[in-house]
Structure formats: structure tokens, C-alpha cells
Design a protein around this motif. Structure first.
Motif, short mmCIF file in Angstrom:
data_model
loop_
_atom_site.label_atom_id
_atom_site.label_comp_id
_atom_site.label_asym_id
_atom_site.label_seq_id
_atom_site.Cartn_x
_atom_site.Cartn_y
_atom_site.Cartn_z
N THR A 77 0.83 -1.20 0.00
CA THR A 77 0.00 0.00 0.00
C THR A 77 0.87 1.25 0.00
O THR A 77 0.59 2.23 -0.69
CB THR A 77 -0.94 0.01 1.22
N TYR A 78 1.95 1.20 0.77
CA TYR A 78 2.86 2.34 0.83
C TYR A 78 3.55 2.55 -0.51
O TYR A 78 3.62 3.69 -1.01
CB TYR A 78 3.90 2.11 1.93
N GLU A 103 2.59 1.66 -3.46
CA GLU A 103 1.62 2.14 -4.46
C GLU A 103 1.33 3.62 -4.27
O GLU A 103 1.16 4.36 -5.25
CB GLU A 103 0.34 1.32 -4.36
N SER A 109 -6.80 -4.02 4.40
CA SER A 109 -6.50 -3.03 3.37
C SER A 109 -6.89 -1.62 3.82
O SER A 109 -6.15 -0.66 3.57
CB SER A 109 -7.21 -3.38 2.07
N SER A 142 -4.29 1.49 4.25
CA SER A 142 -4.50 2.70 3.46
C SER A 142 -4.64 3.92 4.35
O SER A 142 -4.07 4.99 4.06
CB SER A 142 -5.76 2.54 2.60
#
Length: 324
Positions: free
Chosen positions: A18-19, A21, A293, A297
Motif C-alpha cells: 500500500t505504501y 503504491e 487493506s 490505506s
């Protein structure tokens, strides 16, 4: 392996992805329509670790306070897994005054003394540094372990062999981790390395050498756990090589015309594969997946907002904090 441990590994991998991305999004946001590596909120080169999450998650699951990590020019996954302050790290990547290095270092030069973490753009630089840290741990009898991370290309550097030899001679508490993602920038491993596995090189120094295939986070966790426990108990160093995967380019903007494996890369993504394995084992359902998720996020976007809100360094103070 306990279901809680498997879930923790997955959470860590999701946070890292997530980071990466988010950094990918922010890096490219203002470099359009024509890519300009020097433009935007995050100018300069950017090396992201998507696909290599299993290595950091599996190794750092065994860390205790006081352990150290020296990472590579592709450092974010190990920084996150080792507990580096996410806000300060992100501010440093954006070149802001609230960053780890007051905005002076950027993403390849992350230093967090509180977490005992550092990285460098110099290939193999962290290997001898980790040996020095391990020597300090040994002399002070702290029970801590130094982890030195390098790519498979760095295993051909003189510093690699010097570090392994000295760590073996002094029986130091250090774990050498080689991330074999098949490519040293654009050079395939087989074209630059004489042995099929760098783990085989451990025998030359009388220490264990272990290679983990298939980017398997649980196998990394097991191998790293054995090596780190051995180091803490005075058994000395171990060389651990993980056959991992670089999902994206060597750097952002890399056209990757040299890669013969691109068509197969997306199908080797470790995140959906591990998620499917946890689902099949009854450990993770759709609701749990969504919640993990969401939490990742939320944490990442908070760090991005923190970085953007931080001031840029004043050019009048360009020399401050550069020399301690």
C-alpha cells in the motif's frame, strides 16, 4: 505456523505494498505528460520494492528492540517492517524538514537512530556497517542481531566477502540477507554470477547458507527465525538468500526493455498468492481482507498528508545537519 503469525505476515506485506503504491502515485502525479525525473514533489530516482515484501516481512517478524537493519537503495519495505517512523520517512522522501534527515537525504538515505535503521545508494555499503554493529552488540552482550540486506549483484562486491569473513572469524550476531530478484539493474544474475546460488558462498566462510525459493514468506520467516535465534545464542552469522521478485522497474521510468520475464511477472505477485493461501486455510475471509487493506490505506495516507504538510528546507540553511 500459527494463524495469528500468518495474518501478521500478510498485514505487513499489505502495508508495504500500500505504501509503495502510494509513493508510486505521488511520484508520477506531477511528471506528466512527459516523464521528467527531476520534476515534481518527489524529484530524482525512485526505487520501489513491490514484489519483495515477503523478504522484509519474514525477516523482520523476529526483530526485538535494539536490533539493527542496514538496507539497500530499495529500502522502504525493510524500513516499514523494521518499525521506522512512517511519517518521518515519508517526509524525508518528499524532501521536507520533518523528515528523518531534515529533507537532506531522500529515499535512498534513510537514517533512523531510534529504530537502528539505515540505507545507502552505494552497492554493498551496509554489509561492513552491519558487521560493526554486530561487533558492538557482541561486546556489550545485548543479545541483539544486525541484519544486512543486499541485492544479488552486491554479492559480487569485495565488501560482501570481507564482511562475511570477518563476521565468521569473530562469530558475530549478524544475518546477511541477499534479495535475488534476478536482475542487477538490467543484467541477469546468470550473466554476472558464477554460482547458481549465493547461499553456496557461505561454505567458504564456514557459516550456514540457506536459499529460499518461490518468494515464500513463511519459508523466509522460518529460515530467518532459525538464523536469528542462532545469532542471539552466540552461534555466529548466517547467509540467507531469497529468490524474490521485482514487480516494477529498477527505478521509476525504467522502460524494462531488457526483461525477458515481463509477461510472467504479474502472475508471480506474492500478495494475491498469499491471500489465496490464507483464504483456502480458513484464516482470512473477504471482510478481513477489506479491513486489513483499509487500515493500511488509512495509515499510509496519513503519512502522505503529514509529508505534504511539512515545510521545505530553507536554502539559507543548506549546510545545516549535513555534518554531525
Amino acid at each position: 505456523m500459527e494463524p495469528t503469525v500468518r495474518l501478521d505476515l500478510y498485514r505487513q506485506m499489505v502495508l508495504i505494498r500500500t505504501y509503495e503504491e502510494a509513493i508510486l502515485r505521488e511520484y508520477h502525479a506531477d511528471k506528466k505528460p512527459v516523464f521528467d525525473i527531476g520534476a515534481g514533489l518527489i524529484p530524482g530516482e525512485m526505487h520501489l520494492a513491490a514484489g519483495q515484501e515477503p523478504v522484509a516481512a519474514g525477516v523482520c517478524a523476529h526483530r526485538i528492540p535494539g536490533d539493527s537493519v542496514t538496507a539497500t537503495h530499495r529500502p522502504h519495505h525493510f524500513a516499514i517492517a523494521h518499525g521506522v517512523d512512517l511519517n518521518a520517512m515519508t517526509a524525508e522522501i518528499f524532501g521536507r524538514v520533518d523528515g528523518l534527515g531534515r529533507g537532506r537525504g531522500g529515499h535512498m538515505h534513510l537514517f533512523d537512530s531510534a529504530a537502528n535503521f539505515s540505507c545507502s545508494g552505494i552497492i554493498g555499503e551496509g554489509l561492513p556497517v552491519a558487521v560493526g554493529q554486530a561487533l558492538a552488540f557482541s561486546r556489550r552482550n545485548t543479545g541483539n542481531v544486525a541484519v544486512a540486506v543486499a541485492g544479488e549483484g552486491a554479492a559480487n562486491q569485495g565488501a560482501f566477502h570481507e564482511a562475511l569473513n570477518l563476521a565468521a572469524v569473530w562469530k558475530l550476531p549478524v544475518l546477511f540477507v541477499i534479495e535475488d530478484n534476478d536482475w542487477g539493474i538490467s543484467v541477469p544474475r546468470a550473466a554476472a554470477t558464477a554460482v547458481p546460488s549465493n547461499a553456496d558462498r557461505a561454505a567458504a566462510y564456514g557459516i550456514p547458507g540457506v536459499r529460499v525459493e518461490n518468494n515464500d514468506v513463511q519459508a523466509v520467516h522460518e529460515a530467518a527465525g532459525t538464523a536469528i535465534a542462532r545469532a542471539r545464542n552466540g552461534g555466529g552469522p548466517t547467509l540467507l538468500e531469497v529468490h524474490t521478485l521485482r514487480l516494477w522497474g529498477h527505478f521509476e521510468g525504467d522502460a524494462q526493455g531488457y526483461r525477458t520475464d515481463l509477461a510472467q511477472v504479474s502472475g508471480r505477485d506474492p500478495l494475491p498468492a498469499y491471500r489465496a493461501a490464507l483464504s483456502e486455510a480458513g484464516i482470512l475471509d473477504e471482510a478481513g481482507t477489506q479491513e486489513i487493506s483499509r487500515q493500511a490505506s488509512e495509515r499510509v495516507e496519513a503519512a502522505i498528508s503529514f509529508a505534504k504538510a511539512s515545510a521545505e528546507p530553507d536554502p539559507a540553511h543548506v549546510g545545516d545537519y549535513v555534518f554531525a
